[in-house]
Motif scaffolding. Structure first.
Motif, short mmCIF file in Angstrom:
data_model
loop_
_atom_site.label_atom_id
_atom_site.label_comp_id
_atom_site.label_asym_id
_atom_site.label_seq_id
_atom_site.Cartn_x
_atom_site.Cartn_y
_atom_site.Cartn_z
N SER A 1 2.09 28.40 -8.08
CA SER A 1 1.92 27.08 -8.70
C SER A 1 3.26 26.48 -9.10
O SER A 1 4.31 27.13 -9.02
CB SER A 1 1.01 27.20 -9.94
N GLY A 2 3.22 25.23 -9.53
CA GLY A 2 4.43 24.55 -9.94
C GLY A 2 5.07 25.20 -11.16
O GLY A 2 4.40 25.86 -11.96
N LEU A 3 6.39 24.99 -11.30
CA LEU A 3 7.13 25.57 -12.40
C LEU A 3 7.48 24.49 -13.41
O LEU A 3 7.70 23.32 -13.05
CB LEU A 3 8.43 26.22 -11.92
N PRO A 4 7.58 24.85 -14.69
CA PRO A 4 8.08 23.89 -15.68
C PRO A 4 9.49 23.45 -15.31
O PRO A 4 10.30 24.26 -14.84
CB PRO A 4 8.09 24.71 -16.98
N LYS A 5 9.80 22.19 -15.52
CA LYS A 5 11.11 21.66 -15.13
C LYS A 5 12.12 21.80 -16.27
O LYS A 5 12.76 20.83 -16.68
CB LYS A 5 10.98 20.21 -14.69
N ASN A 6 12.25 23.01 -16.76
CA ASN A 6 13.23 23.26 -17.81
C ASN A 6 14.62 23.34 -17.19
O ASN A 6 14.84 24.16 -16.29
CB ASN A 6 12.92 24.57 -18.54
N PRO A 7 15.56 22.53 -17.63
CA PRO A 7 16.87 22.51 -16.97
C PRO A 7 17.57 23.86 -17.02
O PRO A 7 17.69 24.46 -18.09
CB PRO A 7 17.64 21.44 -17.75
N ALA A 8 17.95 24.36 -15.85
CA ALA A 8 18.73 25.58 -15.66
C ALA A 8 17.93 26.86 -15.84
O ALA A 8 18.37 27.94 -15.45
CB ALA A 8 19.96 25.61 -16.58
N ILE B 1 14.29 29.29 -15.50
CA ILE B 1 13.01 29.50 -14.83
C ILE B 1 12.04 30.02 -15.88
O ILE B 1 12.22 31.10 -16.43
CB ILE B 1 13.14 30.48 -13.65
N ASP B 2 11.02 29.23 -16.17
CA ASP B 2 10.04 29.55 -17.21
C ASP B 2 8.73 29.92 -16.53
O ASP B 2 8.15 29.12 -15.80
CB ASP B 2 9.86 28.32 -18.12
N TRP B 3 8.26 31.15 -16.79
CA TRP B 3 7.06 31.64 -16.12
C TRP B 3 5.79 31.32 -16.90
O TRP B 3 4.69 31.67 -16.46
CB TRP B 3 7.17 33.15 -15.91
N THR B 4 5.92 30.60 -18.01
CA THR B 4 4.76 30.24 -18.82
C THR B 4 3.79 29.38 -18.01
O THR B 4 4.16 28.32 -17.50
CB THR B 4 5.19 29.48 -20.08
N GLY B 5 2.55 29.84 -17.87
CA GLY B 5 1.54 29.08 -17.19
C GLY B 5 1.56 29.15 -15.68
O GLY B 5 0.66 28.63 -15.02
N VAL B 6 2.57 29.78 -15.08
CA VAL B 6 2.67 29.86 -13.63
C VAL B 6 1.63 30.85 -13.09
O VAL B 6 1.45 31.94 -13.63
CB VAL B 6 4.08 30.31 -13.20
N THR B 7 0.95 30.45 -12.03
CA THR B 7 -0.08 31.29 -11.44
C THR B 7 0.21 31.55 -9.97
O THR B 7 0.94 30.80 -9.31
CB THR B 7 -1.47 30.65 -11.55
N ILE B 8 -0.38 32.62 -9.46
CA ILE B 8 -0.28 32.96 -8.02
C ILE B 8 -1.69 33.22 -7.55
O ILE B 8 -2.44 33.99 -8.16
CB ILE B 8 0.60 34.20 -7.79
N LYS B 9 -2.07 32.57 -6.47
CA LYS B 9 -3.43 32.72 -5.97
C LYS B 9 -3.70 34.17 -5.57
O LYS B 9 -2.82 34.84 -5.01
CB LYS B 9 -3.65 31.81 -4.76
#
Length: 508
Positions: A488-495, A497-505
């Motif tokens: 899934s899409g990633l949060p657009k935190n500058p610089a 990589i935030d894995w909060t809420g990221v999912t993989i089918k």
């Protein structure tokens, strides 16, 4: 140093041994994560050379170390500091003391408590450990006291940058018990982040699993991670297509092929900026006219056109255009003008071919060839020298001429002092400092980030720093990530990589 150059900056400890370590205190049996219902398969061009965050957290590797180590704060999509291990913080009235209040009940993956004492130990280790890459970023901190879940940080100056400073880039916190042996921690990481390492092949591969003890574990939906060191860049896209990987950081040259392959290309905002580093303590750069000649010999647009494939932009500052610290009034102060460059060299007493320079870099990189070509046009001969141990003379300030590219810092003041401060790690001309910078950066620290005048004060510090003769900035580009559509899409935190809420089918 980001991407290619980072890997060469510090040799991978023990990589040649290919030693597989089953890590104590982390859980799991070290089995491969392949086939898991929610497995991130990330191949990276900046696989960590060190897993001790005090040693390896300064470059682009902090993004990967942040899977294991949490920090007091983290960065949101606005670039602001928000709670992580610390649930809140407050300053005293003078602004020279800040108290971080940690969340109750947190533990490191070895069972040790995450408390004020752990924060105190982390800061003191970052300041004092012999091989720390972070000590130069913590000069505002005088001392730290622990009081239960509170960490009380006493400062030697008013500094409202501390919440941004002590985030993922500078203070990833390790278990104090594990950190008693930094060499062991370097290969057996123990943190309080969203994942724990269960298997590690130094320099090659790490297997991680979700950490149920992480304070925000309910919002971490990835069960396992397989992190590998990227093979040849030309094979990354095909590996993503075939499912060998489902996530990869890529160079701009790979982005078009990734899109054509049906992959998602995520343009991550960042603070990246590349520069030419000069040592004004050594000839010929002890002559201001030679420095100005180099400035006017540089065609920034050529870097953009040849290296960024439409994703970058020229910059003459340590920030991309549009960033809050970018100073518009300083833009294009030294425009491309080879005729003026030649004239300045003549005024300095040099004829064409008199100046011969070794450009020392860690490995082959195309920006070095551009610099070589552009300086040749004004009569400066450049020989490119590859030194795999380049980091040692660079950070010892023994080189005369080199290149550097940064991933930037969450604290703009930290970025400025890193480049322009007398002890700045990216100031090849230490202890040189441009006139007026000390007072300008002090004013930034004394100004609250929510003050209406903050941006004006910050840009004034950038303006003062750009009087430096030690750096010639060239171009900026965002971080690019290619991923399978199953991720899934990633949060657009500058610089970051935030894995909060990221999912993989499932089954991906």
């Amino acid at each position: 140093m980001r991407r290619r150059s980072l890997k060469a900056a510090v040799p991978a400890a023990g990589a040649a041994l290919l030693l597989v370590s089953t890590l104590s205190g982390c859980g799991g049996d070290g089995a491969s994560a392949a086939g898991g219902d929610s497995t991130l398969k990330w191949t990276s061009t900046y696989f960590p050379t060190h897993w001790d965050p005090v040693v390896g957290g300064s470059g682009a590797q902090f993004r990967e170390l942040s899977m294991v180590y949490a920090s007091l704060t983290r960065t949101d999509e606005k670039g602001d500091a928000v709670p992580d291990l610390a649930k809140s913080w407050d300053y005293n009235k003078r602004g020279d003391r800040i108290t971080f209040h940690l969340r109750p009940g947190q533990k490191f993956s070895d069972g040790e408590p995450v408390d004020g004492a752990a924060v105190k130990a982390a800061i003191e280790r970052a300041k004092k450990q012999k091989n720390s890459a972070l000590f130069g970023d913590l000069t505002s901190i005088e001392s730290v006291r622990a009081k239960g879940l509170d960490a009380i940080v006493d400062l030697n100056q008013v500094d409202y940058q501390i919440p941004q400073l002590l985030g993922q880039r500078v203070l990833q916190i390790a278990s104090p018990k594990a950190a008693r042996s930094p060499a062991k921690l370097d290969q057996q990481p123990v943190g309080a982040g969203p994942f724990t390492v269960t298997q590690l092949i130094p320099g090659t591969k790490a297997v991680l699993k979700k950490n149920p003890k992480y304070w925000d574990a309910k919002n971490i939906h990835i069960d396992q991670v397989e992190l590998t060191s990227a093979p040849d860049a030309s094979t990354v896209v095909s590996g993503l297509q075939t499912g060998v990987y489902n996530f990869a950081d890529i160079e701009p040259s790979q982005a078009d092929a990734a899109k054509k392959a049906g992959l998602d290309v995520f343009v991550q905002p960042g603070f990246n900026a590349s520069n030419i580093s000069l040592n004004v303590n050594k000839k010929p750069f002890d002559n201001d006219k030679v420095v100005d000649a180099v400035r006017h010999a540089i065609n920034r647009q050529e870097f953009v056109d040849k290296l960024t494939f439409g994703y970058g932009q020229e910059t003459d500052q340590p920030f991309p255009k549009g960033y809050t610290a970018y100073d518009p009034t300083s833009a294009n102060a030294y425009p491309y003008d080879p005729a003026k460059s030649k004239k300045l060299l003549a005024q300095a007493g040099y004829k064409a071919g008199d100046i011969k320079l070794d450009l020392v870099i860690p490995e082959e990189q195309p920006d070095a060839e551009i610099v070589q070509s552009q300086l040749a046009k004004v009569g400066i001969k450049v020989d490119i020298k590859i030194d795999k141990n380049w980091a040692t003379p660079f950070f010892a300030k023994d080189l005369t001429f080199s290149l550097y590219a940064t991933t930037g810092r969450d604290s703009a003041a930290q970025t400025l002092t890193a480049h322009f401060g007398p002890d700045g790690p990216l100031n090849l001309s230490t202890p040189y400092e441009p006139k007026g910078f000390k007072d300008a950066i002090a004013k930034v620290r004394e100004t609250r980030i929510d003050d209406p005048d903050y941006q004006k004060v910050l840009q004034a510090a950038t303006r003062a720093g750009l009087h430096s003769k030690a750096l010639v900035f060239t171009y900026s580009q965002p971080n690019l990530i290619a991923k399978s559509k199953t991720v899934s899409g990633l949060p657009k935190n500058p610089a970051h990589i935030d894995w909060t809420g990221v999912t993989i089918k499932p089954g991906a």
